[in-house]
Scaffold this active site. Structure first.
Site, PDB file in Angstrom:
ATOM      1  CB  CYS A   1      11.044 112.777  46.659  1.00 59.93           C
ATOM      2  SG  CYS A   1      10.887 111.021  45.773  1.00 59.93           S
TER       3      CYS A   1
ATOM      4  NE  ARG B   1       7.149 107.498  46.785  1.00 60.65           N
ATOM      5  CZ  ARG B   1       7.853 108.747  46.349  1.00 60.65           C
ATOM      6  NH1 ARG B   1       8.575 109.146  47.316  1.00 60.65           N
ATOM      7  NH2 ARG B   1       7.938 108.952  45.029  1.00 60.65           N
TER       8      ARG B   1
END
Lengths: 216, 78
Positions: free
Chosen positions: A51, A128
């Site tokens: 991330c 995601r």
């Protein structure tokens, strides 16, 4: 962390569900973005390595997105304080300022509204996901990546260029299209149009497969 | 946008928006003047209106007496 139901999935071509959420830039509504394109993306958790690489990559395309009238909006189920601490850490450790707001979806309202939780992968974190929403609030594209795989922000820029080209010129774009490449003329809907098509000077392999160059 | 601090006072961004709304303006006009993204202006104007510093009439934002007072305290002549 509490398990969340997977929620609904938005559909392409339909109105993006409205929400109001706390973010690192204060309380925002989806409708605040009306008139701009929006790339809303979720990440599994703050202070995680994949991330972090994605946030840096999104920050790096921020100026290019601004040139295209596109705003960015991040999301995870972490708190605003966690987001602020992580964003400050990214700036301190990597020298990259995060210029876009990030939703703190602690109650998972937005995650569920947009189907960002994939229980087969994780019952508590968002996958995601990327939602491209146009200036009229319509969902124009969706991308889903698993927890293990960082996204390609170059593809997101390419996708925006393709969608904006489609809107501006009423054309489609072929596989791996890049700005400047030839575009696809939509297939004709009638036999008459198919015959006319072949006389219009396009580069045609056949009546259904014609390309053209866009003006400069 | 975080235009109102937890103690109810306008933040620096809030003051910037209040200053831009000295004359009745639309969010688009305020975004143009402040060079802030429109989404941030819209959310900021909403915060400031809820806090009583602005009022909205027909899509245009105007300072209330509290808004004028907040600017005076910030040293801005209204």
């Amino acid at each position: 962390m509490e398990e969340a139901p997977a929620g609904t999935l938005p559909r392409l071509g339909e109105k993006a569900p409205e929400f109001e959420a706390m973010t690192t830039h204060g309380k925002l509504k989806l409708s605040d973005f009306r008139g701009s394109w929006l790339v809303m993306f979720s990440h599994p958790a703050d202070f995680t390595p994949v991330c972090t690489t994605e946030f840096i990559a999104f920050a790096k395309i921020y100026d290019e997105l601004q040139k295209r009238n596109v705003q960015l909006l991040g999301l995870s189920v972490d708190s605003v304080s966690s987001h602020i601490a992580w964003i400050r850490n990214i700036e301190e450790k990597f020298g990259v300022k995060i210029p876009f707001p990030v939703i703190a979806d602690l109650d998972k309202k937005v995650s569920q509204l947009y189907g960002m939780i994939m229980p087969g992968e994780s019952k508590t974190e968002t996958a995601r996901c990327v939602f491209v929403i146009d200036p009229n609030g319509i969902v124009r594209a969706m991308i889903y990546y698993p927890l293990t795989t960082g996204r390609n922000t170059d593809e997101i820029l390419r996708l925006i260029d393709a969608l904006q080209t489609t809107d501006k010129h009423h054309v489609a774009t072929p596989a791996n299209w890049r700005p400047g490449d030839d575009v696809i003329v939509p297939p004709p809907a009638t036999q008459e149009a198919a015959e006319e098509r072949l006389r219009e000077g396009y580069e045609c392999k056949d009546w259904y497969f014609c390309k053209k160059k866009l003006p400069g | 946008m975080g235009c109102v601090s937890p103690d109810g006072r306008p933040t620096e961004s809030g003051k910037k928006l209040l200053q831009a709304a000295v004359e009745s303006r639309t969010p688009e006009e305020i975004a143009e003047e402040t060079k802030l993204p429109l989404f941030r202006v819209r959310s900021g104007l909403r915060d400031l209106t809820e806090a009583g510093y602005l009022r909205e009439e027909g899509g245009r934002y105007l300072l209330t007496d509290s808004g004028k007072e907040a600017l005076r305290k910030a040293g801005v002549v209204v």
